[in-house]
Design an enzyme around this catalytic site. Structure first.
Site, PDB file in Angstrom:
ATOM      1  N   LYS A   1       0.969 -24.911  -0.366  1.00 55.38           N
ATOM      2  CA  LYS A   1       0.640 -23.927  -1.410  1.00 55.38           C
ATOM      3  C   LYS A   1       1.746 -23.948  -2.473  1.00 55.38           C
ATOM      4  CE  LYS A   1      -0.663 -19.012  -1.939  1.00 55.38           C
ATOM      5  NZ  LYS A   1      -0.813 -17.707  -1.262  1.00 55.38           N
TER       6      LYS A   1
ATOM      7  N   SER B   1      -5.302 -15.341  -1.831  1.00 61.06           N
ATOM      8  CA  SER B   1      -4.800 -16.177  -2.887  1.00 61.06           C
ATOM      9  C   SER B   1      -4.616 -17.643  -2.514  1.00 61.06           C
ATOM     10  CB  SER B   1      -3.453 -15.632  -3.375  1.00 61.06           C
ATOM     11  OG  SER B   1      -2.458 -15.751  -2.375  1.00 61.06           O
TER      12      SER B   1
ATOM     13  N   SER C   1      -4.057 -13.129   2.156  1.00 59.53           N
ATOM     14  CA  SER C   1      -4.189 -14.380   1.401  1.00 59.53           C
ATOM     15  C   SER C   1      -4.297 -15.649   2.230  1.00 59.53           C
ATOM     16  CB  SER C   1      -3.019 -14.528   0.423  1.00 59.53           C
ATOM     17  OG  SER C   1      -3.172 -13.647  -0.653  1.00 59.53           O
TER      18      SER C   1
END
Lengths: 103, 485
Positions: free
Chosen positions: B77, B152, B176
């Site tokens: 990420k 997210s 997330s």
């Protein structure tokens, strides 16, 4: 707190504290959005929190101390490469005093 | 090649038996990403040069037969910093940021031989539940490209669900990892707060943020978490609790496991199809030998309110560092230092980030502090107490991960409060610092549903044991996006 609403003036004030500039249209939009979010957050007023301790962190750990030893110290050049402007080993910034007009 | 029908152990066997080299594995992974990512937009960037160099070094030294991650590619990420590789947190303000060191999770995985192949899309600074707030691109759901991937960590979830990488790292501040895992039909683990170092994680809300793992299979997830967990001198909040070998005791036996089902997690607002799917999942756990009782977590409905105050307050403080001095592109025609701050932040942050910075700034300001910030922190205490009462009698909590399945893009654009309410079932875990996982539980209208498993602090093993038993009994991992039933 119940029925509290955020005003456009408050939104503009908070934006200035946060170093954000808003256009008129943005000020309207954020007032509307933050108002809707306030509808949620103000429900907390219903909860009885008399004598309840606040929790700011869930870790059970206390302050951790360590020796103050420099590691990976020779990286100032690499660090400066991320700065938009630098001179020698210093980061350049615009004038703070704005020609003496402020401050 | 894709990773839809394999797992890390099988890949490891192929590497050890020299059926494939690490370099070839990385090359094929990158080629597949190149081929498929136009469809998903999961990746912000690949790091091919670095990945191939690392893989070559591993081949040169020889695959470590005792180390299952040796030579295995994975995705990162983009709020986890990577040395010399642009790291943006999907924000314009960091478009040119090249970190000078690696996040601890990245360096630990590298020590184990895992090879990072690229940076994954996300909501800007991890603020969002759809990955739509990314400045750069819109990631699509692995099962239906007209639907949001969740967020997210949307890029991380899709990259694993679509078989682009065997595993990916994400972060979870209010759901997330778990929610995008649910939306994409994969396993997503958010460990106990303190289990994994946050060193090198671009901070959103420091008392809530935690790094975790996306995989298709439960055992792979346990393996990766064990490899990166544990105390780190660089993160004072990382725990010195011993890290068990999470993958060691996965035997499918959950006889006698005491499971609690919170009534509030099946309240109005949760889709009927999701409820039925998760209820069936809980019945399966019972069939496997667990006992199941209904319990109450009475402060659940206040979680969203308390979370948005606390997380935004912490964010407003953490994001003060983005002032245009040490990183980011400097705006032109800046008149003064004050003007530099304002122009950099105004041009560099997106609307969602600005909204949260303003909410946080308001909550912390004189006159609002007691009614907002302190009040929210007190409600957090009550939420912790709710959980501790349940865990006095139970090993595990089972519930839906999200109130619904993946929805259309732009669905809640003008109503941030609707999007925020979507996090009602994931937020409490972060507030209490607990470990939580989303494990695939079935489908509604062809879209995946996740079952959330929550344990007490540092009891990840309990979650992995239950999830593994459930996975083996249901074998939902055999159904893949675009494949036939």
């Amino acid at each position: 707190m119940a029925n509290e609403q955020i005003t456009r003036e408050e939104v503009e004030h908070v934006a200035s504290l946060a170093k954000l500039a808003l256009t008129d249209a943005e000020a309207d939009m954020f007032t509307d959005h933050l108002g809707k979010i306030f509808d949620i957050v103000t429900t907390l007023a219903e909860v009885d929190t008399e004598n309840v301790k606040p929790t700011y962190s869930v870790t059970e750990m206390q302050t951790v101390l360590r020796d103050d030893v420099a590691v990976n110290a020779q990286q100032s050049e690499a660090l400066l490469n991320n700065a938009p402007e630098h001179q020698g080993t210093l980061i350049k910034v615009p004038a703070i005093l704005n020609g003496g007009a402020e401050g | 090649m894709d990773f839809l029908h394999t797992d890390i152990e099988k890949l490891h066997e192929q590497l050890v038996n020299k059926e494939i080299t690490s370099v070839d594995l990385v090359k094929e992974t990158l080629a597949n990403i190149e081929q498929t990512d136009a469809k998903y937009d999961a990746f912000l960037a690949t790091m091919s040069e670095k990945a191939l160099a690392e893989a070559a070094a591993i081949d040169e030294a020889g695959i470590d037969p005792d180390n299952v991650l040796s030579g295995i590619p994975y995705g990162i990420k983009d709020n986890l910093i990577t040395k010399d590789v642009t790291t943006t947190a999907a924000s314009k303000i960091l478009q040119d940021f090249k970190p000078i060191y690696d996040a601890t999770v990245v360096s630990r995985l590298r020590e184990q031989g895992a090879v990072g192949v690229g940076k994954l899309n996300m909501d800007e600074f991890a603020m969002g539940s759809t990955t739509e707030t990314s400045y750069y691109k819109q990631t699509k759901n692995a099962w239906d490209q007209t639907k949001v991937p969740g967020g997210s960590s949307g890029g991380s979830a899709v990259s694993v669900a679509a078989g682009q990488v065997p595993f990916a790292l994400g972060t979870d501040t209010g759901g997330s990892i778990r929610q995008p895992a649910a939306f994409n039909g994969i396993v997503g683990m958010k460990p106990t707060y303190g289990r994994v170092s946050r060193w090198g994680v671009i901070a959103f809300a420091s008392s809530l943020d935690q790094v975790g793992v996306f995989t298709r299979r439960v055992k792979d997830n346990a393996t990766v978490l064990a490899a990166m967990a544990g105390h780190d001198d660089n993160d004072q909040t990382s725990s010195d609790q011993a890290v068990p070998d999470f993958a060691a005791h996965l035997d499918g036996d959950i006889a006698g496991l005491k499971i609690a089902v919170p009534t509030e997690y099946f309240a109005a607002g949760v889709d009927e199809g999701v409820k039925a799917t998760v209820r069936a999942g809980i019945d399966k756990l019972r069939e496997l030998g667990a006992t199941v009782d209904e319990v109450s977590l009475p402060h659940t409905k206040y979680g969203v309110a308390a979370y948005y105050i606390l997380a935004s307050a912490e964010a407003s403080s953490n994001l003060q560092r983005f002032d245009g001095i040490r990183y980011s592109t400097r705006p032109e025609n800046v008149k003064s230092l004050e003007d530099l701050y304002v122009q950099t932040r105004t041009q560099g942050f997106g609307d969602e980030v600005k909204r949260r910075i303003m909410l946080g700034t308001y909550s912390l300001s004189a006159g609002s502090y007691d009614a907002f910030f302190k009040k929210a922190a007190q409600v957090r205490t009550l939420m912790n107490d709710d959980f501790q009462k349940v865990f006095a009698d139970y090993d595990l909590i089972a519930a839906p991960t999200a109130p619904n399945v993946a929805y259309d893009f732009g669905a809640n654009q003008d109503d941030p409060e609707v999007t925020y309410m979507n996090d009602v079932l994931t937020i409490p875990v972060n507030m209490a610092g607990l470990p939580g996982m989303s494990v695939p539980a079935g489908f509604v209208d062809g879209l995946p549903v996740g079952m959330q498993l929550i344990a007490n602090r540092y009891q990840e093993e309990t979650i992995y044991r239950a999830a593994y038993a459930y996975e083996q009994a249901t074998r939902l991992f055999e159904k893949v996006p675009g494949g036939k039933d």
